[in-house]
Design an enzyme around this catalytic site. Structure first.
Site, mmCIF file in Angstrom:
data_model
loop_
_atom_site.group_PDB
_atom_site.id
_atom_site.type_symbol
_atom_site.label_atom_id
_atom_site.label_comp_id
_atom_site.label_asym_id
_atom_site.label_seq_id
_atom_site.Cartn_x
_atom_site.Cartn_y
_atom_site.Cartn_z
ATOM 1 N N TYR A 168 -99.599 15.141 -72.507
ATOM 2 C CA TYR A 168 -99.356 13.747 -72.146
ATOM 3 C C TYR A 168 -99.597 12.796 -73.317
ATOM 4 O O TYR A 168 -100.550 12.990 -74.075
ATOM 5 C CB TYR A 168 -100.265 13.333 -70.985
ATOM 6 C CG TYR A 168 -100.100 11.880 -70.623
ATOM 7 C CD1 TYR A 168 -98.986 11.475 -69.917
ATOM 8 C CD2 TYR A 168 -101.009 10.922 -71.044
ATOM 9 C CE1 TYR A 168 -98.787 10.137 -69.625
ATOM 10 C CE2 TYR A 168 -100.820 9.584 -70.756
ATOM 11 C CZ TYR A 168 -99.708 9.198 -70.038
ATOM 12 O OH TYR A 168 -99.512 7.877 -69.753
ATOM 13 N N TRP A 196 -98.102 8.811 -75.393
ATOM 14 C CA TRP A 196 -97.034 7.854 -75.715
ATOM 15 C C TRP A 196 -96.281 8.201 -76.979
ATOM 16 O O TRP A 196 -95.178 7.688 -77.195
ATOM 17 C CB TRP A 196 -97.619 6.452 -75.838
ATOM 18 C CG TRP A 196 -97.615 5.681 -74.567
ATOM 19 C CD1 TRP A 196 -98.151 6.086 -73.368
ATOM 20 C CD2 TRP A 196 -97.065 4.381 -74.344
ATOM 21 N NE1 TRP A 196 -97.976 5.096 -72.423
ATOM 22 C CE2 TRP A 196 -97.315 4.040 -73.004
ATOM 23 C CE3 TRP A 196 -96.407 3.467 -75.157
ATOM 24 C CZ2 TRP A 196 -96.914 2.823 -72.451
ATOM 25 C CZ3 TRP A 196 -96.015 2.253 -74.603
ATOM 26 C CH2 TRP A 196 -96.261 1.938 -73.252
HETATM 27 N N1 LIG Z 1 -110.953 4.327 -69.652
HETATM 28 C C1 LIG Z 1 -109.607 4.226 -69.648
HETATM 29 N N2 LIG Z 1 -108.868 5.231 -70.170
HETATM 30 C C2 LIG Z 1 -107.516 5.124 -70.189
HETATM 31 C C3 LIG Z 1 -106.866 3.988 -69.665
HETATM 32 C C4 LIG Z 1 -107.670 2.956 -69.102
HETATM 33 O O1 LIG Z 1 -107.155 1.939 -68.603
HETATM 34 N N3 LIG Z 1 -109.025 3.105 -69.123
HETATM 35 N N4 LIG Z 1 -105.499 3.905 -69.691
HETATM 36 C C5 LIG Z 1 -104.775 5.156 -69.684
HETATM 37 C C6 LIG Z 1 -103.371 4.956 -69.934
HETATM 38 S S1 LIG Z 1 -102.587 3.857 -68.895
HETATM 39 C C7 LIG Z 1 -102.675 5.656 -70.866
HETATM 40 S S2 LIG Z 1 -100.972 5.485 -70.904
HETATM 41 C C8 LIG Z 1 -103.331 6.596 -71.783
HETATM 42 C C9 LIG Z 1 -102.723 6.608 -73.191
HETATM 43 O O2 LIG Z 1 -103.101 7.742 -73.880
HETATM 44 P P1 LIG Z 1 -102.215 8.343 -75.078
HETATM 45 O O3 LIG Z 1 -100.769 8.087 -74.838
HETATM 46 O O4 LIG Z 1 -102.645 9.744 -75.282
HETATM 47 O O5 LIG Z 1 -102.705 7.451 -76.306
HETATM 48 P P2 LIG Z 1 -102.072 7.198 -77.731
HETATM 49 O O6 LIG Z 1 -103.155 6.631 -78.563
HETATM 50 O O7 LIG Z 1 -100.842 6.361 -77.598
HETATM 51 O O8 LIG Z 1 -101.719 8.639 -78.263
HETATM 52 C C10 LIG Z 1 -100.508 8.997 -78.837
HETATM 53 C C11 LIG Z 1 -100.754 9.962 -79.993
HETATM 54 O O9 LIG Z 1 -99.489 10.442 -80.465
HETATM 55 C C12 LIG Z 1 -99.525 10.476 -81.897
HETATM 56 N N5 LIG Z 1 -98.132 10.423 -82.381
HETATM 57 C C13 LIG Z 1 -97.393 9.325 -82.685
HETATM 58 N N6 LIG Z 1 -96.153 9.683 -83.081
HETATM 59 C C14 LIG Z 1 -96.090 11.030 -83.063
HETATM 60 C C15 LIG Z 1 -95.072 11.968 -83.359
HETATM 61 O O10 LIG Z 1 -93.955 11.641 -83.721
HETATM 62 N N7 LIG Z 1 -95.378 13.300 -83.210
HETATM 63 C C16 LIG Z 1 -96.608 13.715 -82.815
HETATM 64 N N8 LIG Z 1 -96.820 15.022 -82.698
HETATM 65 N N9 LIG Z 1 -97.595 12.827 -82.509
HETATM 66 C C17 LIG Z 1 -97.343 11.511 -82.633
HETATM 67 C C18 LIG Z 1 -100.351 9.292 -82.263
HETATM 68 O O11 LIG Z 1 -100.836 9.408 -83.589
HETATM 69 C C19 LIG Z 1 -101.445 9.308 -81.175
HETATM 70 O O12 LIG Z 1 -102.553 10.068 -81.588
HETATM 71 O O13 LIG Z 1 -104.722 6.278 -71.854
HETATM 72 C C20 LIG Z 1 -105.343 6.262 -70.568
HETATM 73 N N10 LIG Z 1 -106.777 6.140 -70.714
HETATM 74 N N1 LIG Z 2 -101.788 -4.252 -76.472
HETATM 75 C C1 LIG Z 2 -101.599 -3.230 -75.634
HETATM 76 N N2 LIG Z 2 -100.701 -3.331 -74.625
HETATM 77 C C2 LIG Z 2 -100.518 -2.310 -73.761
HETATM 78 C C3 LIG Z 2 -101.234 -1.093 -73.897
HETATM 79 C C4 LIG Z 2 -102.176 -1.002 -74.978
HETATM 80 O O1 LIG Z 2 -102.847 0.029 -75.164
HETATM 81 N N3 LIG Z 2 -102.321 -2.083 -75.811
HETATM 82 N N4 LIG Z 2 -101.015 -0.065 -73.021
HETATM 83 C C5 LIG Z 2 -99.801 -0.069 -72.212
HETATM 84 C C6 LIG Z 2 -99.983 0.818 -71.060
HETATM 85 S S1 LIG Z 2 -99.952 2.497 -71.355
HETATM 86 C C7 LIG Z 2 -100.153 0.386 -69.788
HETATM 87 S S2 LIG Z 2 -100.298 1.521 -68.532
HETATM 88 C C8 LIG Z 2 -100.177 -1.045 -69.483
HETATM 89 C C9 LIG Z 2 -101.378 -1.254 -68.553
HETATM 90 O O2 LIG Z 2 -101.445 -2.394 -67.934
HETATM 91 P P1 LIG Z 2 -102.686 -2.728 -66.955
HETATM 92 O O3 LIG Z 2 -103.196 -1.548 -66.292
HETATM 93 O O4 LIG Z 2 -102.206 -3.812 -66.091
HETATM 94 O O5 LIG Z 2 -103.729 -3.285 -68.021
HETATM 95 P P2 LIG Z 2 -105.288 -3.505 -68.151
HETATM 96 O O6 LIG Z 2 -105.399 -4.265 -69.414
HETATM 97 O O7 LIG Z 2 -106.044 -2.236 -68.020
HETATM 98 O O8 LIG Z 2 -105.725 -4.381 -66.933
HETATM 99 C C10 LIG Z 2 -105.071 -5.560 -66.553
HETATM 100 C C11 LIG Z 2 -106.037 -6.586 -66.007
HETATM 101 O O9 LIG Z 2 -106.618 -6.126 -64.782
HETATM 102 C C12 LIG Z 2 -107.959 -6.596 -64.700
HETATM 103 N N5 LIG Z 2 -108.718 -5.765 -63.777
HETATM 104 C C13 LIG Z 2 -109.367 -4.614 -64.030
HETATM 105 N N6 LIG Z 2 -109.943 -4.125 -62.900
HETATM 106 C C14 LIG Z 2 -109.658 -5.006 -61.912
HETATM 107 C C15 LIG Z 2 -109.955 -5.069 -60.507
HETATM 108 O O10 LIG Z 2 -110.604 -4.206 -59.927
HETATM 109 N N7 LIG Z 2 -109.442 -6.116 -59.826
HETATM 110 C C16 LIG Z 2 -108.708 -7.097 -60.416
HETATM 111 N N8 LIG Z 2 -108.231 -8.068 -59.652
HETATM 112 N N9 LIG Z 2 -108.412 -7.067 -61.734
HETATM 113 C C17 LIG Z 2 -108.876 -6.035 -62.463
HETATM 114 C C18 LIG Z 2 -108.443 -6.520 -66.108
HETATM 115 O O11 LIG Z 2 -109.477 -7.403 -66.317
HETATM 116 C C19 LIG Z 2 -107.205 -6.867 -66.927
HETATM 117 O O12 LIG Z 2 -107.212 -8.228 -67.261
HETATM 118 O O13 LIG Z 2 -100.369 -1.821 -70.669
HETATM 119 C C20 LIG Z 2 -99.460 -1.468 -71.718
HETATM 120 N N10 LIG Z 2 -99.596 -2.444 -72.749
HETATM 121 MO MO LIG Z 3 -100.387 3.671 -69.508
#
Ligand SMILES: Nc1nc2c(c(=O)[nH]1)N[C@H]1C(S)=C(S)[C@@H](COP(=O)(O)OP(=O)(O)OC[C@H]3O[C@@H](n4cnc5c(=O)[nH]c(N)nc54)[C@H](O)[C@@H]3O)O[C@H]1N2
Ligand SMILES: Nc1nc2c(c(=O)[nH]1)N[C@H]1C(S)=C(S)[C@@H](COP(=O)(O)OP(=O)(O)OC[C@H]3O[C@@H](n4cnc5c(=O)[nH]c(N)nc54)[C@H](O)[C@@H]3O)O[C@H]1N2
Ligand SMILES: [Mo]
Length: 777
Positions: A117, A119
């Site tokens: 998994y 991005w």
């Molecule tokens: N506590 C907490 N944890 C969370 C979340 C949260 O809200 N709270 N959010 C979750 C969410 S929504 C998400 S989507 C995940 C994201 O988790 P990930 O998608 O695993 O995070 P990234 O840092 O985007 O990791 C992408 C990796 O791919 C590598 N990469 C980039 N380009 C290439 C390429 O061309 N080839 C290869 N082989 N590698 C490449 C980058 O260097 C990087 O290390 O995290 C989750 N974790």
């Molecule tokens: N700059 C940047 N942008 C991103 C990403 C990133 O890593 N960096 N990740 C991307 C990805 S993979 C995803 S999935 C999206 C995620 O998008 P979201 O999941 O919507 O993003 P978060 O920033 O985790 O949280 C959004 C808001 O929810 C609030 N919140 C947290 N818990 C609660 C709760 O229990 N109740 C209420 N009412 N509010 C709460 C937080 O304070 C925050 O302001 O963002 C994407 N965009």
């Molecule tokens: Mo995500």
């Protein structure tokens, strides 16, 4: 439709965070600026070519010393603690091919976890997941994953309630329509525009801030229900809510609508099923608890009178209800999404311009625009002969408990016995919860292979690390769903060290098994094929894209916007029989016979308030515990580019900062800028305090993505990665989703002299090995 063509031929690249123009300096350096088409480019991309990033690049294929010298499975507890040996490509690929053969022969393809998994990077061809999945499929298959960390609970519940997240996200009512029609915008979790820097595959023109400002200018009123107040780009009323309690508040709003005759019974009858099964629960007839504002106030911390008046305001206005994805990244995360739909159904404005609900305005740049939707070509993965899968966030459970059963969406499955893990394009030692638990589970497989451009924590914990190019070092085409701009991503740098494209590596590996991975096409051939498919799809929509050579020359194609403004579920509203929603009844299901039939204790037939296992209202709390939210970071995408000057610019004393309210800081003798220790039974980490009025008392915010930097001797994470502390339990037995936002912690000032150096951006040590032919060590 407006298909503005680009007349000049600039060198461009695209990233999830936007489109950039690149110029080669005379000294060989690259200068990067936001694309001219984008009025609001993200600063994240300006640092993509920085030296600080080169310092953490993987230069050569690297193999963990014990694995190389003693074979697969040797000293797995030494992963991340012993030197790597740099070897030549042929050595690495020969060893890896032999290991694939051994695993397949001895254990079968079900012993290979290729869920992988993550991005990765923008670009339709060099997309790491597509590459690794195609390779593993051709090799006989792999254990895969379903859903994602972003939306697992939502993805599973919404098809039962109304429609899939894909269908809904594709038709979110546009900001233009809301500016013209919405008088009240009520959002659970704000509209965090920091997140709208992104679109998976490449954000085009950044327009969420402009969209929100246009609504403000047109007179829309905003109410932000959230534990933090700094997640709105416009003036709004802040109702501070305890994390994980939104469902109680939504139920109370529903109770007022029902009790005061404000529920739209006509719409509930014509477009929904099951209100009659939900109503007795709402009124307390089934469980003796009426879900009144007074009841909810004690749970969520918002004044009962304000809850009642808010319900009346919502009924009196053209109201859009928005819910952030973070709400469903929690234990019982299905409920806030289902209850949002239910509340919107009771208001009866679903399908009307500017009314109804949204899931995730602000979560991505692509949500809420009327850009033309085009199905772009992709690098084909082919069929997977292995059907075994896990819900994505159950990785640790799978590794620790082979053979154990789990349920997913009403069916029973069991965990496979994994011997080989292949990761390309993700960083589980950033993204997974309770990383100390994953560290233990990570010792189970015999071989862990990671394709990575950078020495991420996951790469450091692997047996075989293969160095990968970045998008700046290869040619590709960017196109993201819901975005308008298609971009020629041009190679502007030679590959760092000996790094190679995932594609070339898999072609070489496949060649060792006489498997045809490339179909005889190189990068250029594949780009042409992918483009041709896209051009045909566009043509079927009446859009004339130029031929490949012309596109590559101009470097950009603008899809323009749909002729008709988008209103979510408008067709369903107008004629529900002719345009049913894809639920079993064809109606919005406030009661789902299907889910009820699953007989799950943690997800009933209708939206329900369940007490989370960790929250501020839990009995027996000492007053020391605070709720830690780990949201998406402002200055990077997850863990990507964490070593860049921009991401580091947001750190305090080299640590990812934790935001704390003045009240909580004072009570603990913590001052702004102090180093702090944050801890619970699962772990300890060091962060630095930012004291902020934007934080509700009782709540801490530590954004995700600081490279996990565990001092395994002292058992403390040094850099501020929240997943050292988060809870690794499923959202429920329905979705098995990630529940990162359900997490209590304690915090204290770090004692003097207890600060340890951050080693997150140190590259590992290397040893020479007799076996690699490089000499003695
Ligand atoms: N506590 C907490 N944890 C969370 C979340 C949260 O809200 N709270 N959010 C979750 C969410 S929504 C998400 S989507 C995940 C994201 O988790 P990930 O998608 O695993 O995070 P990234 O840092 O985007 O990791 C992408 C990796 O791919 C590598 N990469 C980039 N380009 C290439 C390429 O061309 N080839 C290869 N082989 N590698 C490449 C980058 O260097 C990087 O290390 O995290 C989750 N974790
Ligand atoms: N700059 C940047 N942008 C991103 C990403 C990133 O890593 N960096 N990740 C991307 C990805 S993979 C995803 S999935 C999206 C995620 O998008 P979201 O999941 O919507 O993003 P978060 O920033 O985790 O949280 C959004 C808001 O929810 C609030 N919140 C947290 N818990 C609660 C709760 O229990 N109740 C209420 N009412 N509010 C709460 C937080 O304070 C925050 O302001 O963002 C994407 N965009
Ligand atoms: Mo995500």
């Amino acid at each position: 439709m407006d298909h503005a063509k680009n007349s000049n031929s600039k060198i461009r690249t695209a990233a999830h965070w936007g489109i950039y123009e690149i110029e080669n300096g005379t000294d060989g350096s690259l200068s990067i600026r936001g694309a001219a088409e984008d009025a609001d480019p993200s600063p994240i991309g300006l640092h993509m070519a920085s030296d600080a990033l080169k310092q953490v690049r993987v230069a050569k294929p690297s193999i963990r010393k014990s694995w190389l010298e003693q074979g697969p499975g040797a000293n797995p507890h030494m992963r991340g603690r012993e030197p790597f040996v740099e070897v030549e490509w042929d050595v690495a690929l020969d060893l890896l091919a032999a290991e694939f053969l051994r695993i397949r022969t001895s254990f079968g393809n079900e012993a290979i976890f290729g869920g992988s998994y993550g991005w990765a990077s923008a670009g339709r061809f060099h997309h790491a997941q597509s590459q690794v999945h195609r390779f593993l499929n051709l090799m006989g298959g792999y254990v895969s994953h379903v859903d994602n960390y972003s939306l697992a609970a939502g993805r599973v519940i919404l098809p039962h309630a109304v429609a899939s997240t894909e269908i809904l996200l594709d038709q979110h009512t546009s900001f233009d329509v809301m500016a013209d029609n919405t008088t009240l915008f009520v959002t659970f979790g704000g509209v965090p525009v920091k997140n709208a820097q992104m679109s998976p595959g490449g954000a085009g023109r950044h327009r969420v801030i402009a969209g929100m400002k246009a609504m403000e200018k047109a007179g829309t009123r905003f109410i932000n229900i959230s534990p933090v107040s700094d997640n709105m780009p416009v003036e709004s009323e802040w109702l501070a809510i305890r994390p994980n309690t939104d469902v109680a508040l939504m139920l109370a709003l529903a109770h007022v609508l029902e009790a005061e005759g404000l529920a739209d019974l006509t719409f509930l009858n014509s477009h929904c099923v099951g209100y009659n099964r939900f109503r007795p629960y709402l009124l307390g007839e089934t469980d003796g608890i009426a879900k009144t504002p007074a009841w909810a106030a004690l749970i969520c911390g918002i004044d009962a009178d304000r809850i009642a008046s808010l319900a009346r305001e919502m009924a009196a206005n053209r109201t859009m209800i928005n819910v952030s994805w973070s709400l469903q990244r929690a234990v019982h995360g299905e409920q806030p999404f289902w209850m949002t739909v239910t509340l919107a159904a009771m208001l009866g404005q679903i399908g009307l311009a500017g009314g109804g609900f949204g899931i995730g305005y602000g979560a991505l740049n692509s949500v809420g625009h009327d850009n033309v939707r085009l199905k772009f070509g992709a690098f084909p993965q082919g069929p997977n002969p292995v059907t075994t899968f896990i819900p994505v966030a159950r990785i640790t459970d799978m590794l620790l408990n082979p053979g154990e059963g789990f349920t997913y969406n009403g069916k029973a499955y069991s965990y496979p016995d994994i011997r080989l893990v292949y990761w390309a394009g993700g960083n589980p030692f950033h993204h997974h919860q309770d990383l100390n638990r994953l560290l233990k589970a990570w010792q189970k497989p015999e071989t862990i292979v990671v394709n990575e451009p950078y020495w991420t924590p996951t790469a450091k914990l692997a047996d075989i690390v293969l160095p990968i190019t970045t998008p700046l070092e290869r040619n590709d085409i960017a196109s993201a769903g819901g975005e308008d701009l298609i971009v020629a991503m041009k190679k502007v740098e030679e590959p760092f060290g000996q790094s190679r494209n995932d594609f070339d590596i898999f072609e070489d590996l496949a060649g060792r098994f006489s498997i045809d991975f490339s179909e005889g096409l190189n990068e250029d051939g594949w780009l042409r094929r992918i483009y041709a498919v896209s051009r045909e799809n566009a043509s079927a929509k009446g859009i004339a894209m130029p031929d490949f050579d012309e596109f590559w020359e101009t470097g950009l194609f603008d899809l323009g916007s749909e002729a008709k403004p988008v209103v979510m579920l408008e067709a369903f509203r107008m004629a529900p029989d002719a345009n049913p929603v894809p639920t079993p009844s064809g109606r919005i299901e406030i009661f789902s016979e299907t889910i009820d039939g699953f007989s799950l204790a943690d997800c009933l037939g209708h939206p329900t308030w369940f007490e989370p296992p960790e929250w501020l209202g839990a009995t027996g709390l000492t007053g020391e515990q605070l709720h830690m939210i780990s949201d998406q970071p402002v200055r990077r995408l997850h863990s990507q580019l964490d070593a860049s000057p921009h991401s580091r610019g947001g750190k305090v004393e080299g640590r990812e900062p934790i935001h704390i309210s003045p009240v909580d800081a004072q009570a603990r003798g913590i001052a702004d800028g102090d180093l702090v220790e944050v801890f619970n039974t699962r772990g300890r980490l060091i962060s630095a305090a930012v004291v902020s009025e934007a934080m509700m008392p009782g709540v801490l915010r530590l954004s995700t993505g600081a490279w996990f930097d565990m001092d395994r001797d002292r058992q403390i994470e040094r850099h501020g990665n929240p997943n050292a502390l988060t809870l690794d339990v499923p959202a429920s037995s329905l979705s098995q989703g990630c529940s990162a936002q359900t997490c209590l912690v304690e915090i204290r000032r770090l004692g003097d002299g207890q600060a340890v150096r951050v080693e997150a951006f140190d590259i590992p040590s290397f040893a020479f090995s007799a076996r690699s032919g490089d000499g003695e060590y």
